[in-house]
Structures are given as C-alpha cells and as structure tokens.
Design a protein around this motif. Sequence first.
Motif, PDB file in Angstrom:
ATOM      1  N   UNK A  70      -4.299  23.086  -6.442  1.00  0.00           N
ATOM      2  CA  UNK A  70      -4.967  22.542  -5.263  1.00  0.00           C
ATOM      3  C   UNK A  70      -5.891  21.381  -5.636  1.00  0.00           C
ATOM      4  N   UNK A  71      -6.522  21.474  -6.810  1.00  0.00           N
ATOM      5  CA  UNK A  71      -7.429  20.403  -7.231  1.00  0.00           C
ATOM      6  C   UNK A  71      -6.683  19.078  -7.367  1.00  0.00           C
ATOM      7  N   UNK A  72      -5.448  19.137  -7.848  1.00  0.00           N
ATOM      8  CA  UNK A  72      -4.628  17.922  -7.998  1.00  0.00           C
ATOM      9  C   UNK A  72      -4.202  17.407  -6.617  1.00  0.00           C
ATOM     10  N   UNK A  73      -3.835  18.316  -5.736  1.00  0.00           N
ATOM     11  CA  UNK A  73      -3.493  17.923  -4.369  1.00  0.00           C
ATOM     12  C   UNK A  73      -4.676  17.229  -3.692  1.00  0.00           C
ATOM     13  N   UNK A  74      -5.862  17.813  -3.851  1.00  0.00           N
ATOM     14  CA  UNK A  74      -7.063  17.243  -3.214  1.00  0.00           C
ATOM     15  C   UNK A  74      -7.420  15.883  -3.795  1.00  0.00           C
ATOM     16  N   UNK A  75      -7.196  15.727  -5.090  1.00  0.00           N
ATOM     17  CA  UNK A  75      -7.436  14.423  -5.720  1.00  0.00           C
ATOM     18  C   UNK A  75      -6.517  13.369  -5.114  1.00  0.00           C
ATOM     19  N   UNK A  76      -5.255  13.735  -4.921  1.00  0.00           N
ATOM     20  CA  UNK A  76      -4.304  12.827  -4.296  1.00  0.00           C
ATOM     21  C   UNK A  76      -4.736  12.508  -2.867  1.00  0.00           C
ATOM     22  N   UNK A  78       0.837  -1.204   0.000  1.00  0.00           N
ATOM     23  CA  UNK A  78       0.000   0.000   0.000  1.00  0.00           C
ATOM     24  C   UNK A  78       0.871   1.253   0.000  1.00  0.00           C
ATOM     25  N   UNK A  79       1.943   1.229   0.796  1.00  0.00           N
ATOM     26  CA  UNK A  79       2.863   2.372   0.832  1.00  0.00           C
ATOM     27  C   UNK A  79       3.509   2.589  -0.533  1.00  0.00           C
ATOM     28  N   UNK A  80       3.922   1.488  -1.165  1.00  0.00           N
ATOM     29  CA  UNK A  80       4.549   1.597  -2.484  1.00  0.00           C
ATOM     30  C   UNK A  80       3.557   2.113  -3.518  1.00  0.00           C
ATOM     31  N   UNK A  81       2.290   1.700  -3.375  1.00  0.00           N
ATOM     32  CA  UNK A  81       1.252   2.186  -4.279  1.00  0.00           C
ATOM     33  C   UNK A  81       1.112   3.707  -4.181  1.00  0.00           C
ATOM     34  N   UNK A  82       1.081   4.236  -2.954  1.00  0.00           N
ATOM     35  CA  UNK A  82       0.937   5.683  -2.777  1.00  0.00           C
ATOM     36  C   UNK A  82       2.146   6.433  -3.329  1.00  0.00           C
ATOM     37  N   UNK A  83       3.323   5.856  -3.158  1.00  0.00           N
ATOM     38  CA  UNK A  83       4.527   6.491  -3.711  1.00  0.00           C
ATOM     39  C   UNK A  83       4.441   6.571  -5.235  1.00  0.00           C
ATOM     40  N   UNK A  84       3.941   5.495  -5.837  1.00  0.00           N
ATOM     41  CA  UNK A  84       3.817   5.465  -7.298  1.00  0.00           C
ATOM     42  C   UNK A  84       2.791   6.489  -7.781  1.00  0.00           C
ATOM     43  N   UNK A  85       1.659   6.573  -7.064  1.00  0.00           N
ATOM     44  CA  UNK A  85       0.622   7.542  -7.423  1.00  0.00           C
ATOM     45  C   UNK A  85       1.159   8.963  -7.305  1.00  0.00           C
ATOM     46  N   UNK A  86       1.895   9.223  -6.236  1.00  0.00           N
ATOM     47  CA  UNK A  86       2.472  10.563  -6.023  1.00  0.00           C
ATOM     48  C   UNK A  86       3.361  10.949  -7.200  1.00  0.00           C
ATOM     49  N   UNK A  87       4.254  10.050  -7.616  1.00  0.00           N
ATOM     50  CA  UNK A  87       5.176  10.350  -8.722  1.00  0.00           C
ATOM     51  C   UNK A  87       4.431  10.511 -10.040  1.00  0.00           C
ATOM     52  N   UNK A  88       3.385   9.711 -10.216  1.00  0.00           N
ATOM     53  CA  UNK A  88       2.599   9.802 -11.450  1.00  0.00           C
ATOM     54  C   UNK A  88       1.871  11.145 -11.533  1.00  0.00           C
ATOM     55  N   UNK A  89       1.356  11.607 -10.413  1.00  0.00           N
ATOM     56  CA  UNK A  89       0.553  12.832 -10.423  1.00  0.00           C
ATOM     57  C   UNK A  89       1.406  14.097 -10.407  1.00  0.00           C
ATOM     58  N   UNK A  90       2.535  14.059  -9.672  1.00  0.00           N
ATOM     59  CA  UNK A  90       3.290  15.291  -9.441  1.00  0.00           C
ATOM     60  C   UNK A  90       4.697  15.267 -10.037  1.00  0.00           C
ATOM     61  N   UNK A  91       5.108  14.093 -10.565  1.00  0.00           N
ATOM     62  CA  UNK A  91       6.468  13.986 -11.063  1.00  0.00           C
ATOM     63  C   UNK A  91       7.459  13.832  -9.921  1.00  0.00           C
ATOM     64  N   UNK A  92       8.713  13.666 -10.273  1.00  0.00           N
ATOM     65  CA  UNK A  92       9.771  13.537  -9.270  1.00  0.00           C
ATOM     66  C   UNK A  92      10.077  14.920  -8.708  1.00  0.00           C
ATOM     67  N   UNK A  93       9.789  15.166  -7.420  1.00  0.00           N
ATOM     68  CA  UNK A  93      10.010  16.518  -6.880  1.00  0.00           C
ATOM     69  C   UNK A  93      11.479  16.929  -6.860  1.00  0.00           C
ATOM     70  N   UNK A  94      12.388  15.957  -6.839  1.00  0.00           N
ATOM     71  CA  UNK A  94      13.824  16.299  -6.861  1.00  0.00           C
ATOM     72  C   UNK A  94      14.155  17.033  -8.169  1.00  0.00           C
TER      73      UNK A  94
END
Length: 395
Positions: free
Chosen positions: A352-358, A177-193
């Motif tokens: 914000x809409x993308x943040x809220x979706x996440x 589940x943790x890995x799933x959320x990490x993948x979703x985060x990168x898919x939605x927002x890209x690599x923040x680095x």
Amino acid sequence: MKRIAIEEIAQVNPKIEYSSKKDNMPVTFLPMDAVSEKGVLNYQKERILADVVKGYTYFQEGDVLLAKITPCMENGKAVHACNLKYQIGFGSTEFHVLRAGEKVDSCYLFYMIWNPIFRKIAEKNMTGTAGQKRVPVDFLKKYKIPLPPLTEQKRIAAILDKADAVRKKRQKSIRLLDEFLQSVFLEMFGDPVKNEKGWEAKSLEELSSIISGVTKGRKLVGNEIITLPYLRVANVQDGYIDIKDIKTIEVYAYEQSKYQLIDGDLLLTEGGDPDKLGRGSVWHNEIQNCIHQNHIFRVRTNKKILNPEYLSKLIGSLYGKNYFLRSAKQTTGIATINSRQLKCFPVLLPPLSLQNQFARIVEETEQQRQLFEKSLTEMDNYFNSLMQKAFRGEL
C-alpha cells in the motif's frame, strides 16, 4: 465580401483517370479513423491501386477531405491532405473530397469547411435516417464561402495555421504528462502483464464495493422526488472526468445515499468501442451531490488495501484492457462488460505504501494537467473566434 459557391472554385468528389497499366502502383489509404477530429492525419496506410480503385473514395495530395456521415462530420473529422506517403490516395466512401481550383487556396478552403459554423449549417442540411445521416453533395457544391483575393486567403490561412500550431503544442504537453505517468507506473510496479515482481493477485470484489448507477427514463410516483446532477457515459473519459456538460436527473430522495459519489470513487464505463474498454477515472468531488447513471460502474475501494489511483492505472493498462477484451461481450464493433466480469478482475497488489507513493505523483501531475487544460481551453476559444471571423470574412 462576396461569397462564392464551392463548386465554382473547387472540384467536388473528382474522378480518377484510371489505367490498368498502373494496377500495381502503391497508393495512400485512409480509413475514417485515420482522420482526426483535430484536423490532422492519425496515420497513413499503403495499398495497391488495383485493390482500392473501385469501392473507395479517390483523392490526391493537397485535397481537402470532409467526413460526410454523422457523427463524424459534426465532430470535426476533416483534413487538408498534405505530405501524403504517395501523391494519390483512396479512403472511406464516407468522405467528400474538395480539390481547390486556381481561385482558392487549398489551406484556406480547408478552414472554411473545418469550422463550427459550417458544421452547424451542414448538420441542418443532412439527409437520411437517424445514425445514417449524411451531408448531400449538392449542399456542399452550392454552399457559399467568403472569397477574398488569393493573397488575402493565404494570409488568413497562415494566421489560422499559427494559432492551431500553438494549440497542438499544448495538446502535446498534455500527452507527455500521460506518457510520464505510464513510465512511472512501469518503473514502480513493473509490467503487470508479466508481473515480474510477483505481486499477489486478488479479485476486485474482495477489495471493493461495486455498483452501477441510476436508470434513466423511469417513471417516478409517490415518495419524495429530488433532482440531482449525474454523470453520463460521455462524462467519463479515459483518465479524466469531463464536467463541461453535466445533466440532472430526478430520483427518489432515499436513493441519494446509495448513488452519491464520494472522493476516491473509481468510475468505469460498461462498454463502447473495444479499444476503450476499461475507460475510466477517479472522482474527486468535482461537483457536489453528484450521482451516476446505470451504464457506469462505481468502484469504491478498501483504501487500507487498495489505492483507487493505482487501480485506475492498472485497469487502464494493457493488462487491464486485455482482461476486459477477453471477458467482454462483443457485437458489431461494440464491447460490453457486466458487473460479474468487473468483480472478477484480478488486481495485482503491491504494498500500500508504494501505491500511495504513486498516487501522490498522480496528484502532482494532475495539478500540472489542470493548468495545461485551462491554458488549452483559452487557446481553443481564441482559435475558434479566429475561425468564426474568417468564416464571416472579418479576419
């Protein structure tokens, strides 16, 4: 059932028969953090015999390793050393090693010492000063365990192996589940680095209010004093709030409004191991009228601009950890951040809409996690009851 001293059925801290002719032989190497509190190996390293034969603890395939120093022993650091990369190994000097003899099954022996009852007794028999207490080798040698016939030992070990395997499958489900959320985060927002999507960055101070909590150990006099539940550093984990052991603290009544947590507050610890900088989670009113101690930062975001669930994952990402590692004060393996460093954290701001979706995806995933956690707790309780029965010779 008869009980037998460990030294009568196993070698304790056996010595290696060393020959300089084998100096270049590769061996397995296990530092303390290679051994999990869950009774498994986190990883294995490789060394050359000549580099480790002196100054480290010797073991071999099939031995049982037990952490002897506090708090590692109390926390359950022990392992049945199977499937080693190389048959011979060396590790931290803070391990005791047990090598089963002909009368005891090595897996059964492991469960006899990787056991809450054993750990409590061993803790009472530790020697040394605070922070450096250890399980004495003589205690371990003289400690008596139930010893049924060898076939019965193997049966008991097999039952415990199966029960433990079920627990580990549930633990793996939670990790997925943790890995799933990490993948979703990168898919939605890209690599923040890399910030490939070019999100605007603003300091956390511009987007939230940040305070530390109440100081413990104060002498309170005058004014109205009340008692409230409060969160300690131990309660704030990486990605979740642990409310299994909540303490209370006395504060002035007028301080309650200042420190009381509300739904959506992000809680972050100020320090600890360097790899745990930025550790925290979002509060969801798990306990009424709860406050927090001074070693925890409370971040209350402006939700018209910044969603706390998004911020939590951003801070917990490699991007966040790199920032805090660069900014933190580090001494003897401990790293800390102050409020100024936290306030200067550069927050990447997607719509914000993308943040809220996440955040909605996080909420759904957390509901599934809670079901898994409840199931895991039941499995843990069942496994521990089996362990206690085995330890008493009743399984």
